[in-house]
Design an enzyme around this catalytic site. Structure first.
Site, PDB file in Angstrom:
ATOM      1  N   ASP A 121      -2.393  96.146 -21.036  1.00 16.31           N
ATOM      2  CA  ASP A 121      -2.232  97.531 -21.483  1.00 16.31           C
ATOM      3  C   ASP A 121      -1.443  98.373 -20.479  1.00 16.31           C
ATOM      4  O   ASP A 121      -0.693  97.843 -19.651  1.00 16.31           O
ATOM      5  CB  ASP A 121      -3.597  98.148 -21.780  1.00 16.31           C
ATOM      6  N   SER A 122      -1.617  99.692 -20.531  1.00 11.06           N
ATOM      7  CA  SER A 122      -0.815 100.620 -19.729  1.00 11.06           C
ATOM      8  C   SER A 122      -0.984 100.453 -18.231  1.00 11.06           C
ATOM      9  O   SER A 122      -0.093 100.828 -17.458  1.00 11.06           O
ATOM     10  CB  SER A 122      -1.151 102.070 -20.110  1.00 11.06           C
ATOM     11  N   ILE A 123      -2.092  99.888 -17.781  1.00 10.93           N
ATOM     12  CA  ILE A 123      -2.320  99.713 -16.354  1.00 10.93           C
ATOM     13  C   ILE A 123      -1.231  98.828 -15.733  1.00 10.93           C
ATOM     14  O   ILE A 123      -0.850  98.998 -14.582  1.00 10.93           O
ATOM     15  CB  ILE A 123      -3.714  99.118 -16.090  1.00 10.93           C
TER      16      ILE A 123
END
Length: 267
Positions: free
Chosen positions: A46-48
């Protein structure tokens, strides 16, 4: 991090992202045993760990605009959901592979970029297939398809032996789960027919299936990063923390439940 074992057996590690980053920052350089090499880092999630795969997509999850990237090289937003570098940038630098881990969707990628690793991660993706659909992100299933396409490109560039080496000796990192809890379970309420134990079990099933898919492809060094305590994220404190914007205790308990479920699923 992962215990770098023989490529003939799988090395699967479940760990905290915060712990991993702290270890990297404190040591700055990771020294591997003489007989161990890591040719590439390959990342999903994901965005991490998304360095810009969502940039040219029609999606709710984008960060290629200021103030994102204000402390990055030249103060340029790259699509990283951060003011600067993200964890995977620190990892590849510490391993001496390269300075930054690029997005697979970056149109400027060259052969050298592909041979030393990329990130397939997409902001707002998750283990629950519904999570990516809500934000029009790249699902883990689609990220797996991108990985298969990537391996085809690696084979074309370096040949079959090179591709096999990269496939078996690279480190694979899977970082997801935050958006499942924050956006799908608590945000949309579209999984309200699940209680937290049942929903985190659904997440574990998704994670297990994805890791199995990587293994079936030939991956052997796989790290699954734990879900952080989302109740203390600024967004969740604003949405559910009341006027004082306190950490949301119940959301953090879901985080701990997800860690227990992952550990059970890894047995």
């Amino acid at each position: 991090m992962a215990s770098f074992s023989s490529t003939n057996s799988i090395s699967l590690t479940i760990l905290s992202l915060c712990t991993l980053v702290q270890l990297i920052v404190s040591s700055s350089v990771i020294t591997l045993p003489p007989n161990i090499r890591v040719p590439a880092i390959l990342v999903f999630g994901d965005s991490i760990v998304d360095p810009g795969n969502n940039n040219n997509m029609v999606t709710l999850a984008k960060s290629n605009f200021l103030p994102y990237g204000k402390d990055f090289m030249g103060g340029i937003p790259t699509g990283r959901f951060s003011n600067g570098r993200i964890p995977t940038d620190l990892i590849v630098q510490a391993l001496g592979i390269k300075d930054l881990l690029p997005a697979y969707n970056d149109p400027s990628l060259g052969p050298a970029d592909l041979l030393t690793g990329v990130s397939f991660a997409s902001g707002a993706a998750g283990y629950d297939p519904l999570t990516a659909k809500l934000a029009s992100a790249i699902s883990l299933e689609q990220q797996m398809d991108m990985f298969k396409e990537y391996m085809g490109k690696v084979t074309a560039i370096g040949g079959e032996d090179k591709a096999k080496s990269i496939l078996s000796e690279s480190v694979y990192l899977v970082v997801a789960g935050s958006d499942d809890l924050a956006n799908t379970y608590y945000g949309s309420r579209l999984r309200s027919n699940y209680d937290i134990p049942a929903y985190t079990d659904l997440m574990v099933e998704g994670a297990s299936s994805f890791v199995q898919g990587l293994y079936d492809m030939g991956a052997r060094r796989i790290g699954v990063l734990g879900t952080p305590p989302i109740g203390c994220l600024p967004s969740q404190r604003t949405l559910a923390g009341g006027k004082a914007r306190k950490c949301v205790k119940s959301y953090n308990q879901a985080h701990w439940r997800s860690q227990v479920s992952k550990l059970r699923g890894a047995k």
